[in-house]
Design a protein around this motif. Structure first.
Motif, PDB file in Angstrom:
ATOM      1  N   LEU A   1       0.826  -1.209   0.000  1.00 21.18           N
ATOM      2  CA  LEU A   1       0.000   0.000   0.000  1.00 21.18           C
ATOM      3  C   LEU A   1       0.858   1.255   0.000  1.00 21.18           C
ATOM      4  O   LEU A   1       0.449   2.305  -0.519  1.00 21.18           O
ATOM      5  CB  LEU A   1      -0.928  -0.021   1.218  1.00 21.18           C
ATOM      6  N   SER A   2       2.055   1.163   0.534  1.00 20.77           N
ATOM      7  CA  SER A   2       2.950   2.318   0.577  1.00 20.77           C
ATOM      8  C   SER A   2       3.499   2.674  -0.803  1.00 20.77           C
ATOM      9  O   SER A   2       4.005   3.785  -1.001  1.00 20.77           O
ATOM     10  CB  SER A   2       4.123   2.043   1.529  1.00 20.77           C
ATOM     11  N   GLN A   3       3.408   1.744  -1.763  1.00 16.67           N
ATOM     12  CA  GLN A   3       3.914   2.003  -3.107  1.00 16.67           C
ATOM     13  C   GLN A   3       3.107   3.062  -3.837  1.00 16.67           C
ATOM     14  O   GLN A   3       3.523   3.563  -4.878  1.00 16.67           O
ATOM     15  CB  GLN A   3       3.911   0.707  -3.928  1.00 16.67           C
ATOM     16  N   LEU A   4       1.952   3.425  -3.310  1.00 16.39           N
ATOM     17  CA  LEU A   4       1.094   4.398  -3.976  1.00 16.39           C
ATOM     18  C   LEU A   4       1.507   5.834  -3.685  1.00 16.39           C
ATOM     19  O   LEU A   4       0.915   6.768  -4.222  1.00 16.39           O
ATOM     20  CB  LEU A   4      -0.370   4.192  -3.551  1.00 16.39           C
ATOM     21  N   GLY A   5       2.517   6.013  -2.816  1.00 18.34           N
ATOM     22  CA  GLY A   5       2.986   7.356  -2.532  1.00 18.34           C
ATOM     23  C   GLY A   5       2.056   8.164  -1.655  1.00 18.34           C
ATOM     24  O   GLY A   5       2.041   9.405  -1.712  1.00 18.34           O
ATOM     25  N   ARG A   6       1.287   7.480  -0.841  1.00 19.68           N
ATOM     26  CA  ARG A   6       0.372   8.148   0.090  1.00 19.68           C
ATOM     27  C   ARG A   6       0.506   7.474   1.453  1.00 19.68           C
ATOM     28  O   ARG A   6       1.058   6.378   1.544  1.00 19.68           O
ATOM     29  CB  ARG A   6      -1.064   8.076  -0.432  1.00 19.68           C
ATOM     30  N   PRO A   7       0.025   8.120   2.513  1.00 22.46           N
ATOM     31  CA  PRO A   7       0.158   7.505   3.847  1.00 22.46           C
ATOM     32  C   PRO A   7      -0.475   6.122   3.911  1.00 22.46           C
ATOM     33  O   PRO A   7      -1.542   5.890   3.342  1.00 22.46           O
ATOM     34  CB  PRO A   7      -0.574   8.506   4.755  1.00 22.46           C
ATOM     35  N   ASN A   8       0.216   5.223   4.590  1.00 17.92           N
ATOM     36  CA  ASN A   8      -0.283   3.864   4.778  1.00 17.92           C
ATOM     37  C   ASN A   8      -0.851   3.764   6.189  1.00 17.92           C
ATOM     38  O   ASN A   8      -0.106   3.784   7.169  1.00 17.92           O
ATOM     39  CB  ASN A   8       0.859   2.870   4.585  1.00 17.92           C
ATOM     40  N   PRO A   9      -2.176   3.625   6.324  1.00 19.11           N
ATOM     41  CA  PRO A   9      -2.793   3.667   7.656  1.00 19.11           C
ATOM     42  C   PRO A   9      -2.835   2.335   8.384  1.00 19.11           C
ATOM     43  O   PRO A   9      -3.279   2.281   9.537  1.00 19.11           O
ATOM     44  CB  PRO A   9      -4.224   4.121   7.333  1.00 19.11           C
ATOM     45  N   ILE A  10      -2.383   1.254   7.755  1.00 16.95           N
ATOM     46  CA  ILE A  10      -2.646  -0.070   8.310  1.00 16.95           C
ATOM     47  C   ILE A  10      -2.020  -0.296   9.685  1.00 16.95           C
ATOM     48  O   ILE A  10      -2.711  -0.735  10.614  1.00 16.95           O
ATOM     49  CB  ILE A  10      -2.238  -1.160   7.307  1.00 16.95           C
ATOM     50  N   PRO A  11      -0.711  -0.022   9.907  1.00 14.17           N
ATOM     51  CA  PRO A  11      -0.172  -0.263  11.254  1.00 14.17           C
ATOM     52  C   PRO A  11      -0.897   0.510  12.342  1.00 14.17           C
ATOM     53  O   PRO A  11      -1.209  -0.041  13.408  1.00 14.17           O
ATOM     54  CB  PRO A  11       1.294   0.163  11.130  1.00 14.17           C
ATOM     55  N   ALA A  12      -1.184   1.796  12.084  1.00 15.98           N
ATOM     56  CA  ALA A  12      -1.876   2.597  13.093  1.00 15.98           C
ATOM     57  C   ALA A  12      -3.264   2.035  13.378  1.00 15.98           C
ATOM     58  O   ALA A  12      -3.688   1.940  14.540  1.00 15.98           O
ATOM     59  CB  ALA A  12      -1.980   4.052  12.630  1.00 15.98           C
ATOM     60  N   GLU A  13      -3.979   1.644  12.342  1.00 14.05           N
ATOM     61  CA  GLU A  13      -5.324   1.102  12.538  1.00 14.05           C
ATOM     62  C   GLU A  13      -5.280  -0.259  13.228  1.00 14.05           C
ATOM     63  O   GLU A  13      -6.162  -0.593  14.030  1.00 14.05           O
ATOM     64  CB  GLU A  13      -6.055   1.008  11.202  1.00 14.05           C
ATOM     65  N   LEU A  14      -4.258  -1.043  12.932  1.00 20.01           N
ATOM     66  CA  LEU A  14      -4.138  -2.354  13.568  1.00 20.01           C
ATOM     67  C   LEU A  14      -3.958  -2.211  15.073  1.00 20.01           C
ATOM     68  O   LEU A  14      -4.630  -2.899  15.862  1.00 20.01           O
ATOM     69  CB  LEU A  14      -2.978  -3.130  12.965  1.00 20.01           C
TER      70      LEU A  14
END
Length: 297
Positions: free
Chosen positions: A274-287
């Motif tokens: 998801l980080s390859q899109l050049g935008r913030p990746n929310p997954i760790p924070a949401e997890l």
């Protein structure tokens, strides 16, 4: 200023992950700390489990007795013995040992999907890989179909078959531990990876390849933003709930008439794509917010 923690957690990886220069250890620890969790990275090979030392299993880490278990553990390996021991000791897991077993065995996944009426490719299983090409082609209605290792990951040991010799070689490569599956031609070289945390979608990407029917990023595929429809999101969440996984990656295939088909459910899903899109990746924070709110109350 000294960080104050209210909970302690483990995240357990196989040791080979440490060799990857892009591992997410620091990122995960920072996101856990933001919600008051002191996260420790452990490697499964450094843990020992023992029974017969009391009513619950005993644990050693690098040969030293573990005197305090964590408040939860994220198990990033399909080691059922280790997961069951932690559960027996009262440690909540992401994901449970039972749900991870269902994800690891792709035939068990499809058994549950089919029983629940969730669209998935027609799938055949023969013990020890005793498949007859003509029989499989007749049942699946096509001389072209997929053979994949029943516990494979990252697009490894997945083969597109269109003749007897190709099938023989694929089954041999999988050492007979494989299944045969309908080839969804409308989705060749592309699928959608959906990350589900709890009962909500945390992110989605289109994965595609211009050179292979497999779209996995680890197999040279590329990623692009994808706007998930409410129906597709509901399908992904329903599939995750069916297998009991709290954090998962759901792979959706493009069927005919814009209908989605659930291909696989990954209980040990990577999330850096998801980080390859050049935008913030929310997954760790949401997890970790989910863990705090659902497991640590």
């Amino acid at each position: 200023m000294t960080q104050t923690f209210t909970h302690t957690g483990w995240i357990i990886y196989p040791r080979y992950v440490a060799r990857h220069g892009d591992n997410a250890f620091g990122w995960l620890a920072d996101e856990a700390a933001a919600v008051g969790i002191d996260l420790h990275v452990l490697f499964a090979e450094e843990l020992t489990v023992g029974y017969g030392h009391g009513t619950v299993p005993a644990f050693w880490h690098r040969g030293e007795a573990v005197t305090r278990l964590p408040d939860f553990a994220i198990v990033r390996t399909y080691d059922t013995v280790l997961s069951r021991a932690l559960e027996r000791a009262g440690v909540p897991l992401i994901n449970s040992s039972a749900s991870m077993e269902l994800c690891k065995n792709k035939m068990l996944t499809h058994e549950l999907l089919a029983a629940a009426g969730i669209p998935s490719p027609q799938t055949l299983y023969a013990p020890e890989g005793e498949y007859d090409y003509r029989h499989v082609a007749g049942v699946l209605g096509s001389e072209r179909f997929v053979v994949k290792r029943i516990d494979g990951a990252k697009g490894e040991d997945v083969f597109l078959i269109d003749n007897e010799e190709g099938m023989r070689q694929a089954v041999a490569q999988c050492k007979g531990h494989c299944l045969c599956q309908q080839f969804i031609a409308s989705s060749s070289g592309r699928d959608v990876r959906v990350w589900v945390i709890g009962d909500r979608v945390a992110g989605a990407v289109l994965r595609y390849s211009e050179t292979s029917f497999r779209s996995n990023f680890s197999q040279g595929g590329q990623v692009a933003p994808f706007e998930l429809s409410p129906h597709a999101a509901q399908l992904a969440v329903r599939s995750a709930r069916l297998l009991g996984v709290a954090f998962s990656g759901i792979d959706l295939l493009f069927g005919e008439d814009d209908h989605f088909i659930v291909n696989e459910i990954n209980g040990n899903a990577g999330f850096r794509t998801l980080s390859q899109l050049g935008r913030p990746n929310p997954i760790p924070a949401e997890l970790f917010a989910y863990i705090r709110d659902s497991l640590l109350r």
